[in-house]
Design a protein around this motif. Structure first.
Motif, PDB file in Angstrom:
ATOM      1  N   ALA A   1       0.832  -1.207   0.000  1.00 47.50           N
ATOM      2  CA  ALA A   1       0.000   0.000   0.000  1.00 47.50           C
ATOM      3  C   ALA A   1       0.863   1.253   0.000  1.00 47.50           C
ATOM      4  CB  ALA A   1      -0.934  -0.003   1.202  1.00 47.50           C
ATOM      5  N   ARG A   2       1.994   1.208   0.683  1.00 49.23           N
ATOM      6  CA  ARG A   2       2.904   2.362   0.701  1.00 49.23           C
ATOM      7  C   ARG A   2       3.437   2.657  -0.699  1.00 49.23           C
ATOM      8  NH1 ARG A   2       6.771   1.795   6.078  1.00 49.23           N
ATOM      9  NH2 ARG A   2       5.120   1.326   7.597  1.00 49.23           N
ATOM     10  N   THR A   3       3.817   1.598  -1.417  1.00 46.91           N
ATOM     11  CA  THR A   3       4.319   1.788  -2.785  1.00 46.91           C
ATOM     12  C   THR A   3       3.237   2.367  -3.679  1.00 46.91           C
ATOM     13  OG1 THR A   3       5.889  -0.049  -2.544  1.00 46.91           O
ATOM     14  CG2 THR A   3       5.315   0.619  -4.789  1.00 46.91           C
ATOM     15  N   SER A   4       2.025   1.830  -3.567  1.00 43.74           N
ATOM     16  CA  SER A   4       0.902   2.340  -4.351  1.00 43.74           C
ATOM     17  C   SER A   4       0.624   3.798  -4.015  1.00 43.74           C
ATOM     18  CB  SER A   4      -0.341   1.483  -4.081  1.00 43.74           C
ATOM     19  OG  SER A   4      -1.472   1.998  -4.737  1.00 43.74           O
ATOM     20  N   PHE A   5       0.690   4.129  -2.734  1.00 39.64           N
ATOM     21  CA  PHE A   5       0.480   5.504  -2.266  1.00 39.64           C
ATOM     22  C   PHE A   5       1.490   6.450  -2.918  1.00 39.64           C
ATOM     23  CE2 PHE A   5       1.693   8.753   0.913  1.00 39.64           C
ATOM     24  CZ  PHE A   5       0.472   9.365   1.138  1.00 39.64           C
TER      25      PHE A   5
ATOM     26  N   ASP B   1       2.735   4.997   9.112  1.00 45.90           N
ATOM     27  CA  ASP B   1       3.119   4.479   7.804  1.00 45.90           C
ATOM     28  C   ASP B   1       3.460   5.560   6.788  1.00 45.90           C
ATOM     29  OD1 ASP B   1       2.467   1.652   8.469  1.00 45.90           O
ATOM     30  OD2 ASP B   1       0.446   2.480   8.664  1.00 45.90           O
ATOM     31  N   PHE B   2       3.081   6.795   7.058  1.00 50.05           N
ATOM     32  CA  PHE B   2       3.489   7.898   6.197  1.00 50.05           C
ATOM     33  C   PHE B   2       3.600   9.160   7.049  1.00 50.05           C
ATOM     34  CE2 PHE B   2      -1.111   8.098   6.111  1.00 50.05           C
ATOM     35  CZ  PHE B   2      -1.447   9.429   5.932  1.00 50.05           C
TER      36      PHE B   2
ATOM     37  N   LEU C   1       9.843   7.394   5.531  1.00 50.59           N
ATOM     38  CA  LEU C   1       8.475   6.966   5.237  1.00 50.59           C
ATOM     39  C   LEU C   1       7.954   7.691   3.993  1.00 50.59           C
ATOM     40  CD1 LEU C   1       6.800   7.000   8.785  1.00 50.59           C
ATOM     41  CD2 LEU C   1       7.556   5.000   7.486  1.00 50.59           C
ATOM     42  N   PRO C   2       6.918   7.159   3.343  1.00 50.39           N
ATOM     43  CA  PRO C   2       6.246   7.927   2.293  1.00 50.39           C
ATOM     44  C   PRO C   2       5.800   9.281   2.834  1.00 50.39           C
ATOM     45  CG  PRO C   2       5.478   5.660   2.270  1.00 50.39           C
ATOM     46  CD  PRO C   2       6.340   5.803   3.494  1.00 50.39           C
ATOM     47  N   LEU C   3       5.876  10.304   1.997  1.00 53.27           N
ATOM     48  CA  LEU C   3       5.602  11.677   2.427  1.00 53.27           C
ATOM     49  C   LEU C   3       4.344  12.213   1.747  1.00 53.27           C
ATOM     50  CD1 LEU C   3       9.236  13.130   2.089  1.00 53.27           C
ATOM     51  CD2 LEU C   3       8.201  12.009   4.077  1.00 53.27           C
TER      52      LEU C   3
ATOM     53  N   ARG D   1      10.230  16.387  -4.441  1.00 55.02           N
ATOM     54  CA  ARG D   1      10.680  16.188  -3.057  1.00 55.02           C
ATOM     55  C   ARG D   1      10.227  14.833  -2.538  1.00 55.02           C
ATOM     56  NH1 ARG D   1       9.988  21.461  -4.130  1.00 55.02           N
ATOM     57  NH2 ARG D   1      11.406  22.981  -3.130  1.00 55.02           N
ATOM     58  N   ASN D   2       9.857  13.965  -3.459  1.00 54.01           N
ATOM     59  CA  ASN D   2       9.449  12.593  -3.139  1.00 54.01           C
ATOM     60  C   ASN D   2       8.186  12.555  -2.288  1.00 54.01           C
ATOM     61  OD1 ASN D   2      10.142   9.956  -3.810  1.00 54.01           O
ATOM     62  ND2 ASN D   2      11.053   9.560  -1.826  1.00 54.01           N
TER      63      ASN D   2
END
Length: 439
Positions: free
Chosen positions: A30-34, A254-255, A278-280, A315-316
């Motif tokens: 889910a993090r990658t998809s996000f 998780d983010f 983490l995802p931003l 900025r990712n």
């Protein structure tokens, strides 16, 4: 004595293990998809919308809780149309929606069994979360829920130590155990009655800390995050948790989010934290207000929003762009019109945003870079004075061109990078994109 120390050591190890959070396989996916989705819609909407003075109106106008709850007789979103909301987001190129389920005024936007202060006790009577969840599933848009940790109307919330909601008329002694049980009950409803939920977006932690920028930002209460976060991950392992506490991430999250700024910026005075691994996500308004404010006409231009989206990607980070619908349930025309223009741009240039990560160059005064497995994208948002542009990286270049055109640019391979000749290049629109294609 030796056995005693071994016993203490075991307790410490077990305690440390209890605090360790290892995300599930579903959550990692889910993090990658996000991160791939990059662009979402934030929706601030609720009983406060009826007063047309933003989502903080109860606190700012020092309205007594008993008077404020009379809004249940006024708030009646007869023009709410879940299909229009989702279509507006989808046509703008947004891949997910995060809706306010309960803001600081405590009003619940669903048919909760934990409180009578809810939308189904208004003249509207319907549950918009059910309608929105069904429409998001139909149109292929992910759905997340914002949930406020604080409450200006409940007596059991620890308002005595809070920084806000001080004039709401509460006199009874608070009881966090009672309030904690209430929150767990509501979160359980949200994660069991509305299908797959992409994220729980918490807010309000800062009510129990010193202001942002203070040396000591420790909380005055124990929020019991370990128990709350464990409940969420148990109910829906893929559901991502974020918390707008304006601090470094806490175990179980998780983010990481940034409010009214992109990572690394702090014009709002709320983002003293540094970007983590983490995802931003950057949440930003389309005008100056989150909730509908009748006299706020300081809308951001289409060009500004495009550059903010691009700046976030460089900025990712994702961009969670906010709209504040009217009390009747309509998204304001000014927002719809601008989002339609954004959608046209994204349809043409979205490949330089979706599925990318931050590029080989850190953000520059002139713009940013993004990259995927086969390309580096150079986003020029301001004219450069130099004619040569060096992009570092060990990659084999097949072609360098202007995205959206047949134009190519001269380039030469250098040690650890490529030098692009941008002499005579004129910038057009909010973002001129140089695409470097790999062999």
């Amino acid at each position: 004595m030796k056995n005693y120390f071994l016993f203490i050591l075991c307790l410490l190890v077990l305690s440390a293990q209890a605090q360790t959070y290892i995300p599930s396989k579903e959550n990692v996916k889910a993090r990658t998809s996000f991160q791939d989705n990059k662009f979402g819609m934030f929706i601030h909407w609720g009983a406060f919308s009826a007063l047309g003075d933003g989502e903080w109106v109860m606190n700012n106008k020092e309205i007594n809780k008993d008077d404020y709850k009379k809004l249940s007789k006024v708030f009646n979103p007869v023009d709410f149309d879940a299909a229009k909301w989702v279509s507006t987001a989808k046509n703008a190129g947004m891949k997910y929606i995060v809706l306010i389920t309960r803001h600081h005024d405590g009003f619940s936007n669903w048919d909760t069994k934990q409180s009578d202060w809810k939308i189904t006790n208004t003249h509207y009577k319907q549950d918009p979360l059910k309608l929105l969840a069904a429409e998001c599933k139909k149109q292929g848009i992910k759905l997340g829920f914002y949930y406020s940790l604080l409450d200006w109307t409940r007596d059991d919330y620890p308002y005595e130590t809070g920084r806000t909601g001080k004039k709401s008329g509460r006199t009874a002694k608070s009881n966090y155990d009672s309030y904690f049980k209430f929150m767990k009950g509501q979160l359980t409803e949200l994660l069991t009655n509305y299908g797959d939920i992409s994220c729980i977006w918490f807010d309000g932690h800062w009510d129990q800390t010193n202001p942002e920028g203070s040396k000591d930002r420790s909380s005055r209460i124990d929020w019991k995050y370990n128990e709350i976060y464990s409940l969420i991950h148990k109910l829906q392992p893929a559901c991502m948790i974020g918390n707008n506490h304006h601090l470094d991430p806490i175990a179980g999250e998780d983010f990481q989010m940034f409010e009214q700024d992109l990572p690394g910026q702090n014009s709002s005075g709320l983002s003293f934290q540094t970007a983590s691994a983490l995802p931003l996500e950057s949440c930003i308004t389309m005008n100056d207000s989150w909730g509908f404010k009748i006299n706020d006409r300081n809308y951001k231009s289409y060009e500004n929003i495009i550059q903010t989206l691009v700046g976030a990607a460089g900025r990712n980070s994702n961009l969670l762009l906010n709209v504040g619908p009217l009390a009747n349930g309509e998204i304001q025309a000014e927002c719809r019109d601008t989002l339609a223009l954004v959608g046209k741009w994204v349809k043409k240039y979205g490949a330089s945003i979706y599925g990318t990560r931050g590029g080989p160059l850190s953000p520059q005064l002139w713009g940013v870079t993004t990259q995927d497995a086969k390309h580096v994208y150079v986003h020029l948002m301001k004219q450069r004075s130099q004619s040569g542009l060096f992009i570092p990286g060990n990659f084999k270049v097949k072609k360098v061109g202007i995205m959206g055109t047949v134009s190519s640019l001269p380039f030469s391979i250098r040690q650890n990078g490529v030098l692009i000749d941008t002499k005579g290049l004129s910038l057009t629109g909010p973002d001129t994109i140089i695409a470097i294609d790999f062999q």
